[in-house]
Design an enzyme around this catalytic site. Structure first.
Site, PDB file in Angstrom:
ATOM      1  N   SER A 151      -1.431  -4.479  -7.387  1.00 12.33           N
ATOM      2  CA  SER A 151      -0.080  -4.697  -7.933  1.00 12.33           C
ATOM      3  C   SER A 151       0.941  -4.153  -6.955  1.00 12.33           C
ATOM      4  O   SER A 151       0.886  -2.976  -6.591  1.00 12.33           O
ATOM      5  CB  SER A 151       0.090  -3.947  -9.262  1.00 12.33           C
ATOM      6  OG  SER A 151      -0.891  -4.336 -10.179  1.00 12.33           O
TER       7      SER A 151
ATOM      8  N   ARG B 147       1.263   5.727 -13.161  1.00 11.58           N
ATOM      9  CA  ARG B 147       1.335   5.529 -11.696  1.00 11.58           C
ATOM     10  C   ARG B 147       2.190   6.607 -11.024  1.00 11.58           C
ATOM     11  O   ARG B 147       2.873   6.345 -10.046  1.00 11.58           O
ATOM     12  CB  ARG B 147       1.889   4.148 -11.348  1.00 11.58           C
ATOM     13  CG  ARG B 147       1.066   2.966 -11.829  1.00 11.58           C
ATOM     14  CD  ARG B 147      -0.308   2.905 -11.179  1.00 11.58           C
ATOM     15  NE  ARG B 147      -1.021   1.671 -11.472  1.00 11.58           N
ATOM     16  CZ  ARG B 147      -1.847   1.494 -12.501  1.00 11.58           C
ATOM     17  NH1 ARG B 147      -2.045   2.471 -13.370  1.00 11.58           N
ATOM     18  NH2 ARG B 147      -2.467   0.344 -12.664  1.00 11.58           N
TER      19      ARG B 147
ATOM     20  N   GLU C 243       5.037  -0.126  -6.548  1.00 12.48           N
ATOM     21  CA  GLU C 243       3.959   0.848  -6.756  1.00 12.48           C
ATOM     22  C   GLU C 243       3.394   1.253  -5.400  1.00 12.48           C
ATOM     23  O   GLU C 243       2.993   2.387  -5.179  1.00 12.48           O
ATOM     24  CB  GLU C 243       2.845   0.201  -7.597  1.00 12.48           C
ATOM     25  CG  GLU C 243       1.628   1.085  -7.712  1.00 12.48           C
ATOM     26  CD  GLU C 243       0.400   0.385  -8.262  1.00 12.48           C
ATOM     27  OE1 GLU C 243       0.447  -0.103  -9.402  1.00 12.48           O
ATOM     28  OE2 GLU C 243      -0.615   0.348  -7.547  1.00 12.48           O
TER      29      GLU C 243
HETATM   30  P1  FAD Z   1      -4.196   5.067   0.528  1.00  6.97           P
HETATM   31  O1  FAD Z   1      -3.632   3.701   0.419  1.00  6.97           O
HETATM   32  O2  FAD Z   1      -4.901   5.417   1.781  1.00  6.97           O
HETATM   33  O3  FAD Z   1      -3.046   6.130   0.267  1.00  6.97           O
HETATM   34  C1  FAD Z   1      -2.173   6.002  -0.838  1.00  6.97           C
HETATM   35  C2  FAD Z   1      -1.198   7.176  -0.824  1.00  6.97           C
HETATM   36  O4  FAD Z   1      -1.908   8.389  -1.039  1.00  6.97           O
HETATM   37  C3  FAD Z   1      -0.495   7.369   0.516  1.00  6.97           C
HETATM   38  O5  FAD Z   1       0.811   7.828   0.260  1.00  6.97           O
HETATM   39  C4  FAD Z   1      -1.321   8.412   1.223  1.00  6.97           C
HETATM   40  O6  FAD Z   1      -0.566   9.152   2.173  1.00  6.97           O
HETATM   41  C5  FAD Z   1      -1.770   9.277   0.063  1.00  6.97           C
HETATM   42  N1  FAD Z   1      -3.074   9.911   0.220  1.00  6.97           N
HETATM   43  C6  FAD Z   1      -4.263   9.291   0.401  1.00  6.97           C
HETATM   44  N2  FAD Z   1      -5.258  10.180   0.440  1.00  6.97           N
HETATM   45  C7  FAD Z   1      -4.693  11.412   0.293  1.00  6.97           C
HETATM   46  C8  FAD Z   1      -5.197  12.741   0.249  1.00  6.97           C
HETATM   47  N3  FAD Z   1      -6.490  13.037   0.372  1.00  6.97           N
HETATM   48  N4  FAD Z   1      -4.303  13.754   0.092  1.00  6.97           N
HETATM   49  C9  FAD Z   1      -2.981  13.507  -0.035  1.00  6.97           C
HETATM   50  N5  FAD Z   1      -2.450  12.279  -0.002  1.00  6.97           N
HETATM   51  C10 FAD Z   1      -3.302  11.230   0.149  1.00  6.97           C
HETATM   52  N6  FAD Z   1      -4.535   1.142  -8.491  1.00  6.97           N
HETATM   53  C11 FAD Z   1      -4.631   1.467  -9.790  1.00  6.97           C
HETATM   54  O7  FAD Z   1      -4.143   2.514 -10.218  1.00  6.97           O
HETATM   55  N7  FAD Z   1      -5.260   0.653 -10.679  1.00  6.97           N
HETATM   56  C12 FAD Z   1      -5.820  -0.508 -10.309  1.00  6.97           C
HETATM   57  O8  FAD Z   1      -6.375  -1.226 -11.141  1.00  6.97           O
HETATM   58  C13 FAD Z   1      -5.753  -0.883  -8.941  1.00  6.97           C
HETATM   59  N8  FAD Z   1      -6.276  -2.054  -8.519  1.00  6.97           N
HETATM   60  C14 FAD Z   1      -6.182  -2.408  -7.209  1.00  6.97           C
HETATM   61  C15 FAD Z   1      -6.748  -3.613  -6.801  1.00  6.97           C
HETATM   62  C16 FAD Z   1      -6.698  -4.012  -5.472  1.00  6.97           C
HETATM   63  C17 FAD Z   1      -7.317  -5.326  -5.055  1.00  6.97           C
HETATM   64  C18 FAD Z   1      -6.072  -3.169  -4.522  1.00  6.97           C
HETATM   65  C19 FAD Z   1      -6.045  -3.552  -3.068  1.00  6.97           C
HETATM   66  C20 FAD Z   1      -5.491  -1.963  -4.912  1.00  6.97           C
HETATM   67  C21 FAD Z   1      -5.536  -1.579  -6.267  1.00  6.97           C
HETATM   68  N9  FAD Z   1      -4.968  -0.378  -6.721  1.00  6.97           N
HETATM   69  C22 FAD Z   1      -5.080  -0.007  -8.032  1.00  6.97           C
HETATM   70  C23 FAD Z   1      -4.235   0.506  -5.794  1.00  6.97           C
HETATM   71  C24 FAD Z   1      -5.155   1.453  -4.991  1.00  6.97           C
HETATM   72  O9  FAD Z   1      -6.486   1.026  -5.008  1.00  6.97           O
HETATM   73  C25 FAD Z   1      -5.101   2.873  -5.542  1.00  6.97           C
HETATM   74  O10 FAD Z   1      -3.790   3.359  -5.518  1.00  6.97           O
HETATM   75  C26 FAD Z   1      -5.990   3.838  -4.738  1.00  6.97           C
HETATM   76  O11 FAD Z   1      -6.062   5.079  -5.381  1.00  6.97           O
HETATM   77  C27 FAD Z   1      -5.508   4.030  -3.312  1.00  6.97           C
HETATM   78  O12 FAD Z   1      -6.509   4.752  -2.628  1.00  6.97           O
HETATM   79  P2  FAD Z   1      -6.565   4.800  -1.050  1.00  6.97           P
HETATM   80  O13 FAD Z   1      -7.609   5.801  -0.679  1.00  6.97           O
HETATM   81  O14 FAD Z   1      -6.733   3.442  -0.502  1.00  6.97           O
HETATM   82  O15 FAD Z   1      -5.127   5.368  -0.725  1.00  6.97           O
HETATM   83  N1  EPU Z   2       0.973 -11.928 -16.491  1.00  6.31           N
HETATM   84  C1  EPU Z   2       1.586 -13.139 -16.316  1.00  6.31           C
HETATM   85  N2  EPU Z   2       1.475 -13.747 -15.092  1.00  6.31           N
HETATM   86  C2  EPU Z   2       0.769 -13.192 -14.069  1.00  6.31           C
HETATM   87  C3  EPU Z   2       0.155 -11.947 -14.265  1.00  6.31           C
HETATM   88  C4  EPU Z   2       0.278 -11.331 -15.489  1.00  6.31           C
HETATM   89  O1  EPU Z   2       2.212 -13.676 -17.215  1.00  6.31           O
HETATM   90  O2  EPU Z   2       0.712 -13.818 -13.001  1.00  6.31           O
HETATM   91  C5  EPU Z   2       1.098 -11.265 -17.819  1.00  6.31           C
HETATM   92  C6  EPU Z   2       0.102 -11.777 -18.861  1.00  6.31           C
HETATM   93  O3  EPU Z   2       0.769 -11.759 -20.097  1.00  6.31           O
HETATM   94  C7  EPU Z   2      -0.963 -10.707 -18.896  1.00  6.31           C
HETATM   95  C8  EPU Z   2      -0.151  -9.458 -18.594  1.00  6.31           C
HETATM   96  O4  EPU Z   2       0.856  -9.890 -17.675  1.00  6.31           O
HETATM   97  O5  EPU Z   2      -1.597 -10.619 -20.126  1.00  6.31           O
HETATM   98  C9  EPU Z   2      -0.934  -8.321 -17.976  1.00  6.31           C
HETATM   99  O6  EPU Z   2      -1.616  -8.780 -16.821  1.00  6.31           O
HETATM  100  P1  EPU Z   2      -2.932  -8.039 -16.313  1.00  6.31           P
HETATM  101  O7  EPU Z   2      -3.872  -7.818 -17.437  1.00  6.31           O
HETATM  102  O8  EPU Z   2      -3.427  -8.764 -15.118  1.00  6.31           O
HETATM  103  O9  EPU Z   2      -2.433  -6.592 -15.928  1.00  6.31           O
HETATM  104  P2  EPU Z   2      -1.167  -6.091 -15.121  1.00  6.31           P
HETATM  105  O10 EPU Z   2      -0.232  -5.430 -16.085  1.00  6.31           O
HETATM  106  O11 EPU Z   2      -0.606  -7.172 -14.263  1.00  6.31           O
HETATM  107  C10 EPU Z   2      -2.090  -3.705 -14.724  1.00  6.31           C
HETATM  108  C11 EPU Z   2      -2.178  -2.788 -13.550  1.00  6.31           C
HETATM  109  C12 EPU Z   2      -3.410  -3.098 -12.718  1.00  6.31           C
HETATM  110  C13 EPU Z   2      -4.631  -2.938 -13.599  1.00  6.31           C
HETATM  111  C14 EPU Z   2      -4.538  -3.878 -14.787  1.00  6.31           C
HETATM  112  C15 EPU Z   2      -5.657  -3.675 -15.790  1.00  6.31           C
HETATM  113  C16 EPU Z   2       0.057  -2.097 -13.015  1.00  6.31           C
HETATM  114  C17 EPU Z   2       1.223  -2.242 -12.096  1.00  6.31           C
HETATM  115  N3  EPU Z   2      -0.985  -2.871 -12.747  1.00  6.31           N
HETATM  116  O12 EPU Z   2      -1.856  -4.997 -14.189  1.00  6.31           O
HETATM  117  O13 EPU Z   2      -3.477  -2.169 -11.650  1.00  6.31           O
HETATM  118  O14 EPU Z   2      -5.821  -3.187 -12.871  1.00  6.31           O
HETATM  119  O15 EPU Z   2      -3.292  -3.646 -15.487  1.00  6.31           O
HETATM  120  O16 EPU Z   2      -5.481  -2.471 -16.454  1.00  6.31           O
HETATM  121  O17 EPU Z   2       0.096  -1.304 -13.951  1.00  6.31           O
HETATM  122  C18 EPU Z   2      -2.733  -1.777  -9.430  1.00  6.31           C
HETATM  123  O18 EPU Z   2      -2.146  -0.779  -9.873  1.00  6.31           O
HETATM  124  O19 EPU Z   2      -2.735  -2.070  -8.208  1.00  6.31           O
HETATM  125  C19 EPU Z   2      -3.460  -2.628 -10.351  1.00  6.31           C
HETATM  126  C20 EPU Z   2      -4.082  -3.756  -9.965  1.00  6.31           C
END
Ligand code: FAD
Ligand code: EPU
Length: 338
Positions: free
Chosen positions: A238, A164, A334
């Site tokens: 997250s 991240r 994050e």
């Molecule tokens: P924004 O929110 O618009 O911007 C994020 C940051 O990047 C800001 O600081 C912005 O200024 C900057 N930025 C955006 N575009 C540019 C650009 N072109 N040039 C320079 N800077 C820029 N993230 C994960 O890593 N793994 C996950 O599994 C994951 N799951 C998610 C699930 C949900 C339901 C949600 C809501 C979010 C999740 N995220 C996850 C976080 C998010 O989706 C990612 O970080 C994504 O890459 C953000 O993209 P965005 O275009 O919405 O960025």
């Molecule tokens: N857990 C709990 N309680 C909860 C949630 C999670 O106990 O309410 C524990 C469980 O043991 C579970 C473990 O946490 O097995 C991991 O949970 P999960 O698989 O949901 O993944 P996470 O670590 O919570 C991360 C990323 C996600 C990504 C998933 C799958 C981060 C901060 N988050 O979540 O990314 O989608 O793994 O790879 O690393 C994001 O960055 O926004 C995001 C959603």
């Protein structure tokens, strides 16, 4: 290119925070970027680049110009042996790009299905899920330097990708507009199915023959069952990163909490799921005013309707403090706080 004043950001961030920015514009080309950056009215104005707004918490009105990056386009650059190099522009919706790769039988991004946002933000925090991060298939990117007004090119080693993390989130924060990202994809699939529930889900889906589409479908199914849809319930995924603690601290904690889930890292450190820590502190499913920690995933903070940025941030601080008090672990956001 139209420039709007006092523009509402409510529909432009997935927390649905009701704030405005002083100026707003959408760029669809490098020329648009050059034009807006050389606009005499905005030289000393703060600038924020916005993608899909899915990793941002606005805590107040933004007193500057927000530049929404909507540069379109996906292009195959070259093919060498089994690799196909594909360049996607910053404005492409991430999941649409993943689906494009799958439709073209290119493997590498299928585990990253259904992550919200746009291609341009993906390198910001080296997006990752289900055992894959973009650094694994990243080739290069180009980005526009805001003050030098020039395009710079970055290779893998220039980006300092970590969990991240990247150089764009830290050292070069707010200095660049990412224009496009090139990925090195595979014609012959390389499957990553050992992480989390992917294998079980594939079995439940009665998949006979593994394919990149099947892996993507499994990831979509797992994500849809755990994570709230931002269109229905405002959130930014997250809220915190999973903390990485020393082996020494881990050895002490595991004697007190023998059921604590943990993932050993390369240098001997140990990653602990923040969702577990937050749940153990009693926050999971708890509603605090207009906000709360989600009932299926404690790590996801949600907006139940009319939450303000400061309200969500206050909850985040309270959660952070209780985790620190109970476990001695600092969990860090994050989400980008603005
Ligand atoms: P924004 O929110 O618009 O911007 C994020 C940051 O990047 C800001 O600081 C912005 O200024 C900057 N930025 C955006 N575009 C540019 C650009 N072109 N040039 C320079 N800077 C820029 N993230 C994960 O890593 N793994 C996950 O599994 C994951 N799951 C998610 C699930 C949900 C339901 C949600 C809501 C979010 C999740 N995220 C996850 C976080 C998010 O989706 C990612 O970080 C994504 O890459 C953000 O993209 P965005 O275009 O919405 O960025
Ligand atoms: N857990 C709990 N309680 C909860 C949630 C999670 O106990 O309410 C524990 C469980 O043991 C579970 C473990 O946490 O097995 C991991 O949970 P999960 O698989 O949901 O993944 P996470 O670590 O919570 C991360 C990323 C996600 C990504 C998933 C799958 C981060 C901060 N988050 O979540 O990314 O989608 O793994 O790879 O690393 C994001 O960055 O926004 C995001 C959603």
């Amino acid at each position: 290119m139209i420039i709007y004043d006092d523009y509402s950001l409510k529909s432009l961030n997935t927390f649905h925070i009701d704030v405005t920015c002083r100026h707003y514009t959408e760029v669809k080309s490098v020329d648009d970027i050059a034009e807006i950056l050389s606009h005499p009215g905005f030289e000393d104005t703060d600038k924020l680049i916005l993608g899909g707004g899915s990793n941002i918490l606005f805590t107040k009105n933004y007193d500057g110009i927000i530049i929404k990056n909507s540069i379109p386009g996906i292009e195959i650059i070259k093919e060498i042996d089994d690799n196909v190099y594909v360049k996607a522009s910053a404005g492409v919706v991430w999941h649409q790009f993943v689906l494009w790769c799958i439709a073209h039988n290119l493997s590498g991004l299928e585990n990253l299905s259904l992550i919200p946002g746009q291609v341009g933000a993906a390198p910001m925090q080296n997006i990752g899920a289900y055992g894959v991060e973009i650094k694994d298939v990243f080739e290069s990117l180009s980005a526009y330097h805001i003050t030098e007004k020039a395009i710079h090119h970055f290779q893998l080693n220039d980006c300092a990708f970590g969990y991240r993390e990247s150089v764009f989130k830290n050292k070069f924060r707010n200095q660049y507009i990412i224009l496009d990202v090139t990925f090195r994809l595979n014609k012959t699939p390389v499957f990553h199915v050992n992480y989390g529930d992917i294998r079980n889900t594939l079995e439940q889906m009665m998949i006979q023959e593994l394919s990149i589409k099947a892996v993507s479908d499994a990831v979509i199914s797992i994500r849809s069952s755990k994570l709230p849809d931002p269109a229905v319930l405002g959130n930014a995924g997250s809220f915190f990163k999973n903390p990485v603690i020393s082996k020494h601290q881990f050895d002490q904690l595991i004697t007190v909490y023998p059921l604590m889930p943990n993932y050993p890292q390369q240098q001997g450190d140990v990653k602990i799921p923040a969702g577990w820590l937050i749940e153990q502190c009693g926050w999971k499913g708890k509603v605090v005013g207009n906000t709360g920690s989600h009932k299926s995933q404690a790590l996801v903070l949600v907006n139940y309707g009319n939450a303000t940025g400061p309200e969500i941030y206050r909850l985040a601080l309270d959660i952070q403090q209780s985790v620190k008090e109970k476990f001695g672990i600092l969990i860090e956001p994050e989400v980008n706080l603005v």
